[in-house]
Motif scaffolding. Structure first.
Motif, PDB file in Angstrom:
ATOM      1  N   PRO A 223     -33.531 -21.196  -6.430  1.00 27.01           N
ATOM      2  CA  PRO A 223     -33.217 -19.892  -7.474  1.00 27.01           C
ATOM      3  C   PRO A 223     -34.039 -19.440  -8.644  1.00 27.01           C
ATOM      4  O   PRO A 223     -35.197 -20.301  -8.549  1.00 27.01           O
ATOM      5  CB  PRO A 223     -31.803 -20.731  -7.759  1.00 27.01           C
ATOM      6  N   ASP A 224     -34.368 -18.779  -9.414  1.00 26.28           N
ATOM      7  CA  ASP A 224     -35.165 -17.664 -10.079  1.00 26.28           C
ATOM      8  C   ASP A 224     -36.593 -19.088 -11.158  1.00 26.28           C
ATOM      9  O   ASP A 224     -37.482 -19.445 -11.244  1.00 26.28           O
ATOM     10  CB  ASP A 224     -35.575 -16.637 -10.723  1.00 26.28           C
ATOM     11  N   ASP A 225     -35.119 -20.084 -11.358  1.00 21.12           N
ATOM     12  CA  ASP A 225     -35.590 -20.411 -12.149  1.00 21.12           C
ATOM     13  C   ASP A 225     -35.847 -21.842 -11.932  1.00 21.12           C
ATOM     14  O   ASP A 225     -36.293 -22.930 -12.503  1.00 21.12           O
ATOM     15  CB  ASP A 225     -33.899 -20.579 -13.641  1.00 21.12           C
ATOM     16  N   ALA A 226     -35.637 -22.363 -10.085  1.00 18.45           N
ATOM     17  CA  ALA A 226     -36.210 -23.366  -9.744  1.00 18.45           C
ATOM     18  C   ALA A 226     -37.574 -22.747  -9.067  1.00 18.45           C
ATOM     19  O   ALA A 226     -37.877 -23.311  -8.326  1.00 18.45           O
ATOM     20  CB  ALA A 226     -35.357 -24.208  -9.739  1.00 18.45           C
TER      21      ALA A 226
ATOM     22  N   HIS B 225     -40.455  -8.622  -5.786  1.00 23.98           N
ATOM     23  CA  HIS B 225     -39.609  -9.019  -6.662  1.00 23.98           C
ATOM     24  C   HIS B 225     -39.158 -10.593  -6.024  1.00 23.98           C
ATOM     25  O   HIS B 225     -39.372 -11.379  -6.132  1.00 23.98           O
ATOM     26  CB  HIS B 225     -37.981  -8.656  -5.789  1.00 23.98           C
ATOM     27  N   THR B 226     -38.720 -11.315  -7.196  1.00 18.23           N
ATOM     28  CA  THR B 226     -38.050 -12.214  -7.282  1.00 18.23           C
ATOM     29  C   THR B 226     -36.772 -12.888  -6.465  1.00 18.23           C
ATOM     30  O   THR B 226     -36.433 -12.460  -5.625  1.00 18.23           O
ATOM     31  CB  THR B 226     -37.035 -12.801  -8.962  1.00 18.23           C
ATOM     32  N   ASN B 227     -36.647 -14.699  -6.045  1.00 15.62           N
ATOM     33  CA  ASN B 227     -35.826 -14.331  -4.729  1.00 15.62           C
ATOM     34  C   ASN B 227     -34.776 -14.056  -4.869  1.00 15.62           C
ATOM     35  O   ASN B 227     -33.798 -13.740  -3.884  1.00 15.62           O
ATOM     36  CB  ASN B 227     -35.893 -16.107  -4.918  1.00 15.62           C
ATOM     37  N   ASP B 228     -34.009 -14.456  -6.406  1.00  8.06           N
ATOM     38  CA  ASP B 228     -32.333 -14.221  -6.837  1.00  8.06           C
ATOM     39  C   ASP B 228     -33.027 -12.188  -6.393  1.00  8.06           C
ATOM     40  O   ASP B 228     -31.343 -12.106  -6.225  1.00  8.06           O
ATOM     41  CB  ASP B 228     -31.590 -13.946  -8.361  1.00  8.06           C
TER      42      ASP B 228
END
Lengths: 345, 106
Positions: free
Chosen positions: A220-223, A238-241
């Protein structure tokens, strides 16, 4: 254009030039990125940009060739000649995708042999999804629909990656992946509309491949500490999430059309967000599989090593033949006049 | 100004096969376009590898393979001075010229 010629100057900015020149190069690099133009192999680039690309492209290339294994397991057991021919073509495509990507990595000054050595030594990773086994024929369909579908969702934005050779390789790959996804979907659709045993087999395959497919988008984006820099460099768009959500939104109606369910009790439409809500991904499993504890990690890498070793005699024979026939063998047409301008074929 | 690429020494059989740049003519009437590169011990295998890699779906009617080491490329560091002579010659473009109102087919 030319990997060797292009990489020859690879480190110029940091190696041969004064600090002022490096600052000038860095500014030119930033301008190129900001203008959404492509960085090409012989351009100056920050060392970290180069290292990030080599790591990402290598992992991607390794995933393509390791990904041949779970599906190749079913070539001899395909239920019809049609399905067998399709599966062989698909597995061959995966080898081709690996080669496009190793070629792109080579333009950054890293040889294919070096990357393969690292894969064989277990020092390089590949997508965790290929450490799961293909237990039934329906898995071939689930891989095409879900695994290749997730790959396409990831890869379409990479066609606009800031590094030219990677972006160009992705364009070719994406064109070919859409055949992979469709053949998988068709295969599952056939099973889902067959006997009750075939239908159960299709549902079981989707149940097993759904969650690992969601893991393909990465943590996830925060990790995901590298995401921000990769997006600033326009390697990622784009981000993973974001991509994971896009994939879920695409898959839900496709599953309905198959008449199969996705194994997530928390899946429901969120009117406010305009997206499908879905349950938590088991990131502990993801980390464990990535760390080598998946069902097939050992088998995948040792089989890859064995295939490489068993092919050694072919490479040696080809080298020996080339050494004996320095003109390159019998076949090629050797033009007697310049061909580039004249356009002879 | 420009330098030819140098080939690497071969560390052993199969390793470090020379690199070949691949050019594909998509169909008659079009020029060969760079498609990518392959490793191969000789030209014949380079052609076969290029065929298998770049024309699995009828993408080409003709292939060239060229030893990567034979390509001489302009240097990106000298891009500006190298290509500058073109920048101050707008009169080479048709839009440089004024055409009187009403004159056609010019």
């Amino acid at each position: 254009m030319n990997a060797r010629a292009e990489t020859e100057h690879a480190g110029d900015g940091t190696r041969d030039h004064t600090a002022n020149d490096t600052a000038g190069h860095a500014a030119a690099f930033e301008r190129t990125i900001a203008a959404d133009e492509r960085i090409e192999p012989r351009d100056w680039m920050p060392d970290a940009y180069r290292a990030t690309l080599v790591r990402q492209i290598a992992q991607h290339a390794h995933s393509e060739i390791i990904g041949m294994q779970p599906e190749a397991d079913w070539i001899t057991r395909a239920p019809s000649l049609r399905r067998k021919a399709i599966l062989i073509a698909k597995v061959q495509d995966e080898a081709g995708h690996g080669l496009y990507l190793y070629g792109a990595a080579e333009t950054l000054g890293t040889s294919r042999d070096e990357l393969l050595d690292k894969l064989h030594a277990g020092r390089h990773k590949y997508s965790s999804i290929f450490n799961y086994p293909t237990l039934t024929w329906a898995d071939v369909g689930a891989i095409g629909w879900l695994v290749d579908g997730a790959a396409i969702t990831n890869q379409v934005p990479l066609c606009r990656c800031s590094y030219g050779p990677y972006a160009r390789a992705m364009v070719r790959i994406c064109k070919e992946e859409s055949f992979h996804q469709r053949q998988g979907y068709e295969l599952l659709h056939t099973l889902a509309h067959g006997t009750s045993a075939q239908r159960a087999m299709a549902q079981d395959a989707v149940d097993r491949w759904w969650w690992p497919s969601l893991m393909m988008f990465g943590p996830p984006d925060d990790a995901s500490p590298r995401t921000e820099q990769s997006m600033a460099w326009r390697i990622k768009r784009h981000t993973n999430d974001e991509l994971r959500q896009r994939f879920v939104d695409i898959c839900v109606p496709q599953a309905e059309a198959l008449g199969l369910t996705l194994p997530d009790p928390e899946l429901r439409w969120n009117e406010e967000r305009g997206h499908w809500d879905f349950g938590p991904v088991d990131w502990a499993e993801f980390r464990a599989v990535l760390a080598g504890e998946g069902p097939c990690n050992e088998e995948r890498v040792s089989r890859r090593r064995r295939a490489h070793a068993e092919g050694a005699w072919v490479r040696e024979a080809a080298s020996a033949y080339a050494a004996k026939h320095p003109r390159g063998g019998a076949a090629p047409h050797v033009p007697t006049a310049p061909t580039v301008g004249a356009g002879a074929s | 100004m420009s330098r030819a690429a140098e080939d690497e020494a071969e560390p052993g059989p199969g390793a470090g096969w020379p690199l070949w740049e691949v050019f594909v003519r998509p169909r008659r009437g079009l020029a060969h376009t760079h498609a990518g590169s392959v490793h191969a011990p000789d030209a014949e295998l380079a052609l076969r590898n290029a065929r298998d890699l770049f024309t699995r779906r009828g993408e080409g009617v003709s292939l060239w393979v060229v030893p990567a080491a034979a390509v001489t490329a302009s240097s990106p560091d000298e891009r500006d001075p190298f290509f500058r002579p073109t920048a101050d010659k707008p009169y080479r473009h048709p839009t440089f010229y004024e055409v009187p109102e009403g004159v056609r087919h010019l």
